[in-house]
Motif scaffolding. Structure first.
Motif, PDB file in Angstrom:
ATOM      1  N   ASP A  91      -5.735  -4.808  -1.630  1.00  0.00           N
ATOM      2  CA  ASP A  91      -6.789  -3.795  -1.627  1.00  0.00           C
ATOM      3  C   ASP A  91      -7.929  -4.164  -0.684  1.00  0.00           C
ATOM      4  O   ASP A  91      -8.982  -3.524  -0.703  1.00  0.00           O
ATOM      5  CB  ASP A  91      -7.350  -3.611  -3.047  1.00  0.00           C
ATOM      6  CG  ASP A  91      -6.303  -3.062  -4.006  1.00  0.00           C
ATOM      7  OD1 ASP A  91      -5.443  -2.285  -3.556  1.00  0.00           O
ATOM      8  OD2 ASP A  91      -6.351  -3.417  -5.209  1.00  0.00           O
ATOM      9  N   ALA A  92      -7.741  -5.179   0.133  1.00  0.00           N
ATOM     10  CA  ALA A  92      -8.800  -5.605   1.055  1.00  0.00           C
ATOM     11  C   ALA A  92      -8.989  -4.578   2.164  1.00  0.00           C
ATOM     12  O   ALA A  92      -8.043  -3.877   2.547  1.00  0.00           O
ATOM     13  CB  ALA A  92      -8.446  -6.956   1.670  1.00  0.00           C
ATOM     14  N   GLY A  96      -2.682  -2.990   4.780  1.00  0.00           N
ATOM     15  CA  GLY A  96      -1.721  -1.904   4.882  1.00  0.00           C
ATOM     16  C   GLY A  96      -1.532  -1.375   6.289  1.00  0.00           C
ATOM     17  O   GLY A  96      -1.077  -0.248   6.481  1.00  0.00           O
ATOM     18  N   ASN A  97      -1.862  -2.209   7.294  1.00  0.00           N
ATOM     19  CA  ASN A  97      -1.732  -1.762   8.688  1.00  0.00           C
ATOM     20  C   ASN A  97      -0.486  -2.332   9.368  1.00  0.00           C
ATOM     21  O   ASN A  97      -0.366  -2.316  10.577  1.00  0.00           O
ATOM     22  CB  ASN A  97      -2.981  -2.152   9.490  1.00  0.00           C
ATOM     23  CG  ASN A  97      -3.155  -3.659   9.607  1.00  0.00           C
ATOM     24  OD1 ASN A  97      -2.417  -4.435   8.987  1.00  0.00           O
ATOM     25  ND2 ASN A  97      -4.127  -4.094  10.391  1.00  0.00           N
ATOM     26  N   ARG A  98       0.424  -2.900   8.559  1.00  0.00           N
ATOM     27  CA  ARG A  98       1.698  -3.459   9.015  1.00  0.00           C
ATOM     28  C   ARG A  98       1.542  -4.799   9.714  1.00  0.00           C
ATOM     29  O   ARG A  98       2.506  -5.322  10.271  1.00  0.00           O
ATOM     30  CB  ARG A  98       2.449  -2.472   9.944  1.00  0.00           C
ATOM     31  CG  ARG A  98       2.820  -1.164   9.275  1.00  0.00           C
ATOM     32  CD  ARG A  98       3.532  -0.222  10.246  1.00  0.00           C
ATOM     33  NE  ARG A  98       4.739  -0.845  10.789  1.00  0.00           N
ATOM     34  CZ  ARG A  98       5.071  -0.818  12.077  1.00  0.00           C
ATOM     35  NH1 ARG A  98       4.284  -0.195  12.954  1.00  0.00           N
ATOM     36  NH2 ARG A  98       6.174  -1.393  12.496  1.00  0.00           N
ATOM     37  N   CYS A  99       0.350  -5.383   9.675  1.00  0.00           N
ATOM     38  CA  CYS A  99       0.127  -6.723  10.225  1.00  0.00           C
ATOM     39  C   CYS A  99      -0.446  -7.617   9.143  1.00  0.00           C
ATOM     40  O   CYS A  99      -1.326  -7.195   8.381  1.00  0.00           O
ATOM     41  CB  CYS A  99      -0.826  -6.684  11.418  1.00  0.00           C
ATOM     42  SG  CYS A  99      -0.005  -6.540  13.016  1.00  0.00           S
ATOM     43  N   ARG A 174      -8.157 -10.949  -6.902  1.00  0.00           N
ATOM     44  CA  ARG A 174      -8.119 -12.242  -6.218  1.00  0.00           C
ATOM     45  C   ARG A 174      -7.385 -12.115  -4.885  1.00  0.00           C
ATOM     46  O   ARG A 174      -7.785 -12.717  -3.882  1.00  0.00           O
ATOM     47  CB  ARG A 174      -7.456 -13.294  -7.114  1.00  0.00           C
ATOM     48  CG  ARG A 174      -8.292 -13.727  -8.298  1.00  0.00           C
ATOM     49  CD  ARG A 174      -7.767 -15.029  -8.905  1.00  0.00           C
ATOM     50  NE  ARG A 174      -6.446 -14.883  -9.482  1.00  0.00           N
ATOM     51  CZ  ARG A 174      -6.199 -14.618 -10.756  1.00  0.00           C
ATOM     52  NH1 ARG A 174      -7.214 -14.459 -11.607  1.00  0.00           N
ATOM     53  NH2 ARG A 174      -4.968 -14.520 -11.207  1.00  0.00           N
ATOM     54  N   THR A 175      -6.311 -11.334  -4.864  1.00  0.00           N
ATOM     55  CA  THR A 175      -5.572 -11.138  -3.620  1.00  0.00           C
ATOM     56  C   THR A 175      -6.437 -10.431  -2.579  1.00  0.00           C
ATOM     57  O   THR A 175      -6.417 -10.784  -1.393  1.00  0.00           O
ATOM     58  CB  THR A 175      -4.291 -10.321  -3.883  1.00  0.00           C
ATOM     59  OG1 THR A 175      -3.472 -11.016  -4.835  1.00  0.00           O
ATOM     60  CG2 THR A 175      -3.493 -10.124  -2.598  1.00  0.00           C
ATOM     61  N   ALA A 176      -7.192  -9.444  -3.026  1.00  0.00           N
ATOM     62  CA  ALA A 176      -8.100  -8.747  -2.111  1.00  0.00           C
ATOM     63  C   ALA A 176      -9.153  -9.694  -1.571  1.00  0.00           C
ATOM     64  O   ALA A 176      -9.477  -9.690  -0.374  1.00  0.00           O
ATOM     65  CB  ALA A 176      -8.754  -7.564  -2.819  1.00  0.00           C
TER      66      ALA A 176
END
Length: 244
Positions: A91-92, A96-99, A174-176
């Motif tokens: 969710d950062a 989600g831009n494929r990179c 945490r992932t974000a």
């Protein structure tokens, strides 16, 4: 006791970012980008940090709860608790831009001279030059065995965030946090290794001229994610901000 009381309060509710806070982080990511790419001349030159950002950081620092010292390191910390390293699925901002996140930051912070397609990014950086904001020195990046010459640093270290409350967050948050561009900067490998997971009271960038930007970025991220600061680091950050 103070740490235990604060920790107990954290258990009763996880602080979530508001839309406004996410917006502030996105704006700050642009500021971090400008400074990371053009840190200016070495040897302690004055940073170019917008006065508004400095003022906001000073206000945020004043509002942060403080601890006497950094709490004892929680041996339950595990890097995996912050998700797969450099995942694009978070969710950062910018995800989600494929990179993967590492290549996003390399693209942002390096003077890129070459790109290539890899499994985690169709436009991965293959070559470029970084002016390390931590030293002011140029570092040549070439994908392959020497790619570790440039590393991505979490300005607010993951284990520091864990010790101060991130262990209570949902895994997605945490992932974000681990992939948020506002908390990431490309630096030279030796500086990243020297810093490790140290807080500002223990480590600050060797380049004095970057202390202002580093303090602004550190405080902004803490404030946005509702994390406190240990008292010794508060003093160091206050001094750095006062010198901006």
């Amino acid at each position: 006791m103070r740490w235990r009381d604060w920790h107990a309060r954290r258990r009763r509710g996880v602080v979530r970012l508001t839309i406004g806070q996410w917006g502030a982080l996105s704006v700050f990511a642009l500021v971090a980008m400008v400074v990371a790419v053009g840190v200016g001349p070495p040897h302690g030159a004055a940073p170019r940090v917008p006065a508004l950002r400095v003022a906001q950081a000073r206000t945020a620092l004043a509002a942060l709860a403080t601890l006497p010292t950094r709490p004892p390191h929680d041996t339950g910390y595990d890097r995996d608790a912050f998700g797969t390293a450099w995942t694009d699925a978070s969710d950062a901002p910018g995800a989600g831009n494929r990179c993967d996140t590492r290549n996003d930051i390399l693209t942002r912070d390096l003077e890129v001279s070459g790109q290539t397609a890899i499994s985690s990014c169709p436009r991965a950086v293959s070559a470029g030059v970084l002016t390390s904001p931590y030293t002011g020195r140029s570092v040549v990046f070439e994908r392959g065995r020497s790619s570790a010459a440039v590393q991505i640093d979490h300005v607010v270290p993951l284990s520091y965030a864990w010790d101060l409350g991130a262990r209570e967050w949902p895994r997605a948050r945490r992932t974000a946090f681990a992939n948020d561009p506002a908390n990431l900067v490309a630096v030279d490998g030796p500086s990243n290794q020297a810093k490790s997971d140290a807080e500002p009271a223990v480590w600050m960038p060797p380049l004095d001229g970057f202390h202002c930007q580093y303090a602004v970025q550190f405080v902004t991220v803490l404030h946005a994610y509702g994390l406190p600061v240990d008292e010794p680091s508060r003093a160091v950050l206050s001094e750095a901000l006062a010198a901006c």
